[in-house]
Scaffold this active site. Structure first.
Site, short mmCIF file in Angstrom:
data_model
loop_
_atom_site.label_atom_id
_atom_site.label_comp_id
_atom_site.label_asym_id
_atom_site.label_seq_id
_atom_site.Cartn_x
_atom_site.Cartn_y
_atom_site.Cartn_z
N GLU A 85 -8.70 -15.68 -10.75
CA GLU A 85 -9.31 -16.77 -11.50
C GLU A 85 -8.41 -17.99 -11.63
O GLU A 85 -8.87 -19.07 -12.01
CB GLU A 85 -9.70 -16.27 -12.90
N GLU A 116 -1.80 6.31 -7.35
CA GLU A 116 -0.98 5.92 -8.50
C GLU A 116 0.26 6.79 -8.69
O GLU A 116 1.19 6.44 -9.40
CB GLU A 116 -1.81 5.94 -9.78
#
Length: 303
Positions: A85, A116
């Site tokens: 953004e 992960e």
């Protein structure tokens, strides 16, 4: 690496929602909403630490450095969301704020099992990006113990990078390895262990603060107007025009004329109108004062 989930606050049983499956829909949603109300207060409790992080990021930007987010699952996706953004909102280069997720691009849309847990891969992914001493790394994990993120933080420390740990458990392993610890303690989730809920909301709020705060400190906001917005669609073209009008009090025609003259650069158009100068002069003045509108106006007008 052994995992003792019972000691993690985010994995605890929430007394307020123990019987949530027996409630009506509205009662169920009220429990969720009541728990969500606690998130902003948890963020408020660490505002001094968030301010430290914002100052570090602002310094990195001023020195030509980058902000990198690193996480797995929900945490990694939130980092990518915030990074993506920044260019349309603040007119930043696409490589100034970068989101890195365990499992790579595929993991943005779907879970990549075991990604992960790979500590070495966290270091490898950061190494590939050429992490340096002018950069800032924010490791994100609700648990505060995700191996992929720990590997990234360790590599960043070796590279002389400022490190920030954003987690939702007190005294986490990530926090102990970072220069700045942002531990937002939101308590147990409504659905036990579903840290995409309160923990995810808390992380999103902090990430908003980090980039927005650093962009304000970098001169990309005038008043509360995002004056470096890029006009990449019809909505943003109109938003640019509205911002120039709000910032200067000019008429729509004057705002459009200034934007046309400067190639659609909102900040330049504002300086043109307020200082009553040409586009070329406005560009030079903004460059002289590193893009800060107030400095460009006040310092020159006082000469």
């Amino acid at each position: 690496m052994s995992i003792n989930l019972h000691r993690l606050v985010t994995e605890g049983r929430n007394v307020a929602s123990e019987n949530i499956d027996q409630l009506s829909t509205e009662e169920m949603l009220k429990v969720i909403n009541d728990e969500d109300k606690k998130v902003a207060l948890a963020v408020e409790a660490i505002l001094p630490q968030i301010a430290q992080a914002v100052e570090a990021i602002t310094t990195a930007f001023a020195n030509g450095g980058r902000l990198l987010y690193c996480g797995a699952g929900t945490s990694g996706r939130l980092g990518i969301l915030d990074a993506s953004e920044c260019p349309p909102t603040f007119g930043t280069p696409p490589d100034q704020v970068i989101g890195v997720i365990a499992g790579g691009h595929k993991a943005i849309l779907q879970a990549v099992e075991n990604a992960e847990d790979n500590m070495e891969k966290g270091a490898e992914d950061l190494r590939a990006l050429g992490l340096g001493e002018n950069d800032v790394l924010v490791g994100i994990a609700a648990s505060g113990r995700t191996p992929y993120v720990l590997g990234a933080l360790d590599w960043a420390k070796q590279s002389g990078t400022v490190t920030i740990a954003l987690s939702c458990n007190p005294e986490s392993e990530m926090a102990s390895r970072a220069d700045i610890a942002l531990s937002v303690i939101v308590g147990p989730e409504v659905v036990t262990g579903s840290s995409r809920m309160k923990a995810g909301t808390a992380q999103k709020m902090v990430l908003n603060m980090l980039t927005t705060g650093a962009m304000i400190r970098s001169g990309k906001v005038f008043g509360n107007l995002m004056v470096d917005v890029e006009a990449t669609n019809l909505k943003l073209i109109q938003r640019q025009r509205n911002i120039v009008i709000e910032a200067t009090g000019c008429q729509p025609e004057q705002a459009q004329a200034a934007l046309t003259a400067c190639g659609g650069h909102c900040k330049t158009a504002i300086v043109m109108i307020l200082a009553e100068i040409s586009a070329e002069q406005a560009v030079a003045r903004l460059a002289k004062y590193k893009g800060f509108i107030r400095a460009a106006l006040a310092n020159e007008n006082n000469k």
